[in-house]
Design an enzyme around this catalytic site. Structure first.
Site, PDB file in Angstrom:
ATOM      1  N   SER A 109       8.408   5.966   3.209  1.00 22.77           N
ATOM      2  CA  SER A 109       7.434   6.946   2.937  1.00 22.77           C
ATOM      3  C   SER A 109       7.985   8.425   3.194  1.00 22.77           C
ATOM      4  O   SER A 109       8.773   8.910   2.576  1.00 22.77           O
ATOM      5  CB  SER A 109       6.224   6.680   3.939  1.00 22.77           C
ATOM      6  OG  SER A 109       5.188   7.484   3.515  1.00 22.77           O
TER       7      SER A 109
ATOM      8  N   ARG B 178      -7.273  11.581   8.990  1.00 19.25           N
ATOM      9  CA  ARG B 178      -6.572  10.239   9.399  1.00 19.25           C
ATOM     10  C   ARG B 178      -7.180   9.020   8.835  1.00 19.25           C
ATOM     11  O   ARG B 178      -6.593   8.317   8.327  1.00 19.25           O
ATOM     12  CB  ARG B 178      -6.614  10.394  10.994  1.00 19.25           C
ATOM     13  CG  ARG B 178      -5.831   8.931  11.270  1.00 19.25           C
ATOM     14  CD  ARG B 178      -4.452   8.716  10.885  1.00 19.25           C
ATOM     15  NE  ARG B 178      -3.840   7.841  11.277  1.00 19.25           N
ATOM     16  CZ  ARG B 178      -2.542   7.103  11.220  1.00 19.25           C
ATOM     17  NH1 ARG B 178      -1.869   7.860  10.267  1.00 19.25           N
ATOM     18  NH2 ARG B 178      -2.054   6.011  11.931  1.00 19.25           N
TER      19      ARG B 178
ATOM     20  N   ASP C  32       1.796  -1.845  -2.512  1.00 20.29           N
ATOM     21  CA  ASP C  32       1.745  -0.325  -1.971  1.00 20.29           C
ATOM     22  C   ASP C  32       1.102   0.575  -3.198  1.00 20.29           C
ATOM     23  O   ASP C  32       1.791   0.604  -4.172  1.00 20.29           O
ATOM     24  CB  ASP C  32       3.268   0.037  -1.882  1.00 20.29           C
ATOM     25  CG  ASP C  32       3.135   1.596  -1.170  1.00 20.29           C
ATOM     26  OD1 ASP C  32       2.381   2.291  -1.261  1.00 20.29           O
ATOM     27  OD2 ASP C  32       4.290   1.681  -0.676  1.00 20.29           O
TER      28      ASP C  32
ATOM     29  N   HIS D 222       1.075  -0.123   1.580  1.00 21.43           N
ATOM     30  CA  HIS D 222       2.278   0.701   1.947  1.00 21.43           C
ATOM     31  C   HIS D 222       2.656   0.661   3.462  1.00 21.43           C
ATOM     32  O   HIS D 222       4.001   0.712   3.727  1.00 21.43           O
ATOM     33  CB  HIS D 222       1.524   2.199   1.916  1.00 21.43           C
ATOM     34  CG  HIS D 222       2.801   3.330   2.148  1.00 21.43           C
ATOM     35  ND1 HIS D 222       3.853   3.377   1.415  1.00 21.43           N
ATOM     36  CD2 HIS D 222       2.684   4.240   3.257  1.00 21.43           C
ATOM     37  CE1 HIS D 222       4.551   4.512   2.033  1.00 21.43           C
ATOM     38  NE2 HIS D 222       3.901   4.916   2.921  1.00 21.43           N
ATOM     39  N   ASP D 223       1.773   0.215   4.257  1.00 20.67           N
ATOM     40  CA  ASP D 223       2.332   0.282   5.706  1.00 20.67           C
ATOM     41  C   ASP D 223       3.114  -1.011   6.085  1.00 20.67           C
ATOM     42  O   ASP D 223       3.511  -1.072   7.129  1.00 20.67           O
ATOM     43  CB  ASP D 223       0.970  -0.122   6.738  1.00 20.67           C
ATOM     44  CG  ASP D 223       0.329   1.046   7.392  1.00 20.67           C
ATOM     45  OD1 ASP D 223       1.330   2.086   7.239  1.00 20.67           O
ATOM     46  OD2 ASP D 223      -0.360   1.099   8.390  1.00 20.67           O
TER      47      ASP D 223
END
Lengths: 391, 391
Positions: A163, A233, A329, A362-363
């Site tokens: 990232s 967040r 992602d 993505h994580d």
């Protein structure tokens, strides 16, 4: 390695976690920022794992993502959580600390010990807040270069990151092409897309809309924009997960009770999960830092620095690249990663590319993904042989 | 048709736009809400276009989306903008007002003239705020049924709507299966997904985090949570566009100047576009209404009302369905629309399905998409022949 040897007596020392060393750079060693300003004094908090070999040829730099820290393989004293890349880094692991000297530093602009907007501006005795110049990914890498040199290392065996960390990896290979033997940019791209800028801008506006932000001077008012930062967040967190992962983890499952509450409390598990993500984040992250680091990512555009040609950026590169993307992602889709691969091919660079098939979004780069670890293991081992690093 | 004939003398009348009629329902005609409460008095603001035929068989109900109003084919006195479905509705258009009697009402829970959280609670003389019970899509449809009956119509020739409007269309066919001859649910689904709930929850938390929201009682404090609502709108707006559309429209294009500003003003066009979307929205929309309508969408789950079986919901339906999705819609992807088609097939219902190939994302249903209009034209014309509606 004597960790304290990496410090100098100059600079404005702040209280940081006792367990991580800090490199100080005084007014004689300013950081030249892309904003056109020399920043000093400067401090860089970091951690190392393993031992530097006699040749100083076995150093691996780990670059962290937006909200991470310099504790990839050890417990963070701030969050109390185990290292965020613990499955990857350690004795006998793909990034083997019995073989390599692993370095990870908190990025400039961050809030975990390196100079950032929460640091004290020696000119005023107050936190910088928004008076700190905007920081770029290139600035972060420039600071890492200063740290690496301070540690007595000329050339890095490898630079690895996902990232925003992957952006730093790419920037290393462009800024210092002959100082990186192998590069692993993961779940990243050569620029931030319009949609990614959009989500970051929403987060920034959520922070700025919070009256407790106080135009960035919340410390002086004894406040913190926790509500705005929590919303920021929450927004970002949704982009880190795939729709499939959200569906699998939460679906429309209800919270606490098996009927709808007909109110605005968290009815669905996804709601309480997001609220929890927001509220725990504000305990560990500085709101202004969030503005600075998202801005750095938005500004990132390697081709933009080379007349729009990404291939030109990598021309003549001797670095061995391995790019890794994750199929689900949507923040940095495979095609964004592949655009870098195509540019590297056009530049006749050495490049491997792996797309990991996963529905975790993505994580995934922070999760236990055996295929992902195997890909890193294979590439790093092969690069180590090419580098002549004995086992 | 005498528009004023649709009003009664009972109920608590509020000032609304002079150009749209309002149906009032007094304490003798309460709206039975899913929350288990009878709501009265009730008012429903609406508009009609065209003439009801002698058989009262040519009525088409248009259901609006989250932030729209009951001005699909005429200028809204609130926004001053032309009708939001003007290319679709009018003389000689696919929804031909020379042939059909077109009705569109503001949803219950809304803020454009129908009873919603900004309406005065006759019990207190103050705006309801959060004391209004949570409203569901089924409640909205129940209110529309009251209006349609008030207008002297037993059976609707067609119900048409996109997004939240499409949810209402589906609910009509389930709540009143013999009262809808043809149904066009567009860019919608039979339930809200975890990811969609997540984005709505972010929007709600942005509103609630704004201290000017005042626990929903902002009117009493002479305030409005404009900053929070703007962030909510920005978040939603990104989900209405495709990544491709954002890339095409904005990419990384800079605003006003051709260099980066190295600050937190809007550098990129996408940033100023989003800020503009946020700031203009707050002028025309009530923050509590935004909470209520997003909640209604999140609660929507037709199968949930039928033991988890969507097919069961449509069992025995005689309605002719035409579902339309847009290939780049990631809020209600084609697969969500297609899940409804599969359930209708399983229920042996009459159903057509069209996926429009476009890169404009969810918002495509509000844009000039010739193929989309042609699909509606073809389906409505065919249904009119089957209904025996003469040209």
């Amino acid at each position: 390695m004597d960790r304290t040897s990496a410090t100098t007596s100059s600079g404005n020392r702040e209280a940081i976690e006792p367990s991580s060393p800090v490199a100080y750079f005084g007014d004689d060693e300013p950081l030249h920022l892309d904003a056109g300003i020399d920043l000093s004094p400067l401090q860089i908090a970091y951690n190392t794992y393993g031992e530097l070999n006699a040749d100083r040829s076995n150093a691996i730099l780990i670059c962290h993502a937006l909200t991470m820290d310099h504790f990839p393989a050890s417990r963070s004293p701030v969050t109390g959580k185990p290292g965020w890349w613990l499955p990857l880094i350690g004795p006998g692991k793909p990034v083997d600390t019995d073989r390599y000297f692993v370095i990870c530093s908190n990025v400039i602009g961050g809030c975990m010990g390196s100079t950032g907007p929460a640091s004290i501006d020696p000119a005023t005795g107050e936190p910088y807040g928004l008076t700190l110049p905007v920081i770029t990914i290139r600035d972060m890498v420039r600071a890492q270069k200063m740290l690496v040199e301070r540690l007595g290392i000329d050339t890095l065996f490898a630079v690895i990151g996902g990232s925003m960390g992957g952006m730093q990896v790419l920037q290393w290979t462009v800024s210092y092409p002959d100082k990186v033997f192998a590069a692993l940019p993961i779940a990243t791209g050569a620029r931030h897309s319009a949609q990614n800028i959009a989500f970051h801008e929403i987060g920034r506006q959520a922070v700025i809309a919070d009256p407790d932000w106080e135009s960035g001077r919340y410390f002086a008012h004894g406040k913190r924009p926790v509500k705005g930062l929590a919303v920021a967040r929450m927004t970002a967190h949704v982009t880190y997960l795939s729709e499939m992962a959200l569906h699998r983890k939460f679906g429309r499952n209800l919270q606490d009770r098996d009927v709808l509450g007909f109110g605005f409390d968290a009815d669905f598990q996804i709601e309480s999960y997001l609220r929890h993500q927001g509220m725990t984040f504000v305990d560990r992250f500085d709101a202004n830092s969030y503005l600075y680091l998202t801005r750095a990512m938005d500004y990132f555009d390697i081709a933009g620095d080379f007349d729009g040609s990404l291939a030109k950026a990598f021309q003549g590169s001797q670095t061995r690249f391995c790019l890794i993307s994750f199929s689900s992602d949507w923040l940095f889709p495979t095609e964004e990663n592949r655009a870098v691969v195509h540019a590297l091919n056009a530049a006749a660079a050495s490049v491997s590319f792996v797309e990991i098939d996963t529905d975790r979004g993505h994580d995934a780069f922070l999760l236990d993904e055996p295929e992902f670890f195997a890909a890193i293991d294979g590439f790093v081992s092969s690069a180590a042989r090419a580098r002549g690093l004995s086992r």
